[in-house]
Scaffold this active site. Structure first.
Site, mmCIF file in Angstrom:
data_model
loop_
_atom_site.group_PDB
_atom_site.id
_atom_site.type_symbol
_atom_site.label_atom_id
_atom_site.label_comp_id
_atom_site.label_asym_id
_atom_site.label_seq_id
_atom_site.Cartn_x
_atom_site.Cartn_y
_atom_site.Cartn_z
ATOM 1 N N ALA A 70 0.866 -1.169 0.000
ATOM 2 C CA ALA A 70 0.000 0.000 0.000
ATOM 3 C C ALA A 70 0.911 1.229 0.000
ATOM 4 C CB ALA A 70 -0.885 -0.005 1.234
ATOM 5 N N GLY A 115 0.754 -5.089 0.912
ATOM 6 C CA GLY A 115 -0.430 -5.168 0.055
ATOM 7 C C GLY A 115 -0.140 -5.824 -1.285
ATOM 8 N N GLU A 118 -0.316 -9.452 -0.594
ATOM 9 C CA GLU A 118 -1.743 -9.750 -0.368
ATOM 10 C C GLU A 118 -2.522 -9.751 -1.682
ATOM 11 O OE1 GLU A 118 -1.628 -6.586 2.561
ATOM 12 O OE2 GLU A 118 -2.651 -7.898 3.976
ATOM 13 N N GLU A 138 4.735 -5.378 7.271
ATOM 14 C CA GLU A 138 3.953 -4.344 7.967
ATOM 15 C C GLU A 138 4.413 -4.115 9.400
ATOM 16 O OE1 GLU A 138 2.683 -6.631 5.976
ATOM 17 O OE2 GLU A 138 1.087 -5.776 4.741
#
Ligand code: DAK
Length: 264
Positions: A70, A115, A118, A138
């Protein structure tokens, strides 16, 4: 199908039914900002209702990154409420990717972090280029994964190994990703797209209705116990016998010729 132009990704259809989506923000290592997520949601919504779609290939622009996570610069100043809303919106998108009616394959070139990892996990399987790096870093940023990593990684690979990676943020290269079952295979970087196309063509050559039923059976069965899931499979198996594809596939076998599927 006329494909719209986007700012942060490219959506192409290199061959009938085969969709190639390239996240295209190489200066930020293809990090997912809100615009990219919204554009990806638009692509996914179109594919979800496209009866001619056969397979999705998802990759990142450039040799360095699939998606480096992200967008941290956009995320850093979020309030708790905004962070929750951001995570929920992206989680919905990743569930929609997972629930696409056709197979989705992540072609991972370079970094697939946070992300990005993911996003790859929301696809049905992953092909890793030599040089691919996977991880959920993260915890280094003081946050847990927010796009499904705590759920999908332990379901894709051995839970103990997944938790090791989630708790430590350790990154794994392509060989280890294959060894732990995160990636299906490793290919030379310059062969990644060709391998993706080869897989997509193979899928597209099969009975389209049957391929969709396989995906649906897997998707619907995941939250059920085995007996209930097998009942779902039986229902979908029965449904296949209402299709022209089933009749053509079996007739072609008995007539010793290649089947010509129409996808209905
Ligand atoms: N976001 C924004 N920009 C990024 C980025 C990212 N994730 N990753 C890289 N960039 C940018 C860098 O800032 C740099 O920009 P400039 O300085 O050139 O303007 C450019 O991309 C090139 O990166 P580097 O200079 O750092 O390149 P290196 O080769 O030195 O290092 C690297 C590559 C991938 C190891 C490094 O960039 C890196 O560590 N990047 C961050 C990786 C990371 O931590 N990813 C996880 C992000 S967190 C949630 C919602 C979502 C999530 C969590 C919670 N809620 C709302 C609850 C998900 C979180 C994540 O994905």
């Amino acid at each position: 199908m006329n494909l719209p132009e986007y700012h942060c990704l490219r959506h192409e259809q290199p061959e009938p039914g085969i969709h190639l989506v390239t996240i295209d923000r190489p200066r930020a290592l293809n990090a997912l900002d809100t615009t990219t997520l919204a554009e990806l949601a638009s692509v996914v919504a179109r594919l979800a209702v496209d009866p001619d779609a056969r397979a999705l290939l998802l990759t990142g622009e450039g040799a360095k990154a699939f998606v480096a996570g992200a967008d941290i610069s956009q995320m850093q100043s979020l309030s708790p409420e905004q962070a929750r809303a951001f995570s929920a919106k992206a989680s919905r998108l990743f569930l929609d990717i997972e629930a696409l009616p056709v197979p989705a394959i992540a072609l991972v070139n370079g970094y697939a972090l946070g992300g990005g990892c993911e996003l790859a996990l929301a696809c049905d399987w992953i092909v890793a280029a030599e040089g691919a790096v996977f991880g959920q870093p993260e915890v280094n940023l003081g946050i847990p994964p927010g796009f499904g990593g705590t759920q999908r990684l332990p379901r894709r690979i051995a839970p103990g190994k997944a938790l090791e990676l989630l708790f430590t943020g350790r990154q794994v290269k392509a060989d280890e990703a294959v060894a732990i079952g995160l990636a299906n295979e490793k290919v030379p970087a310059d062969a990644l797209l060709a391998r993706g196309m080869e897989l997509a063509r193979t899928i597209a050559s099969k009975g389209p209705f049957a391929v969709r039923l396989v995906k649906q059976a897997w998707q619907r069965g995941q939250s059920l116990d085995l007996a209930q899931a097998c009942a779902v499979e039986s229902d979908l198996f029965g449904l296949a016998f209402s299709s022209a594809d089933q009749k053509e596939g079996m007739r072609a076998f008995l007539e010793k010729r290649a089947a010509v599927f129409r996808g209905d």
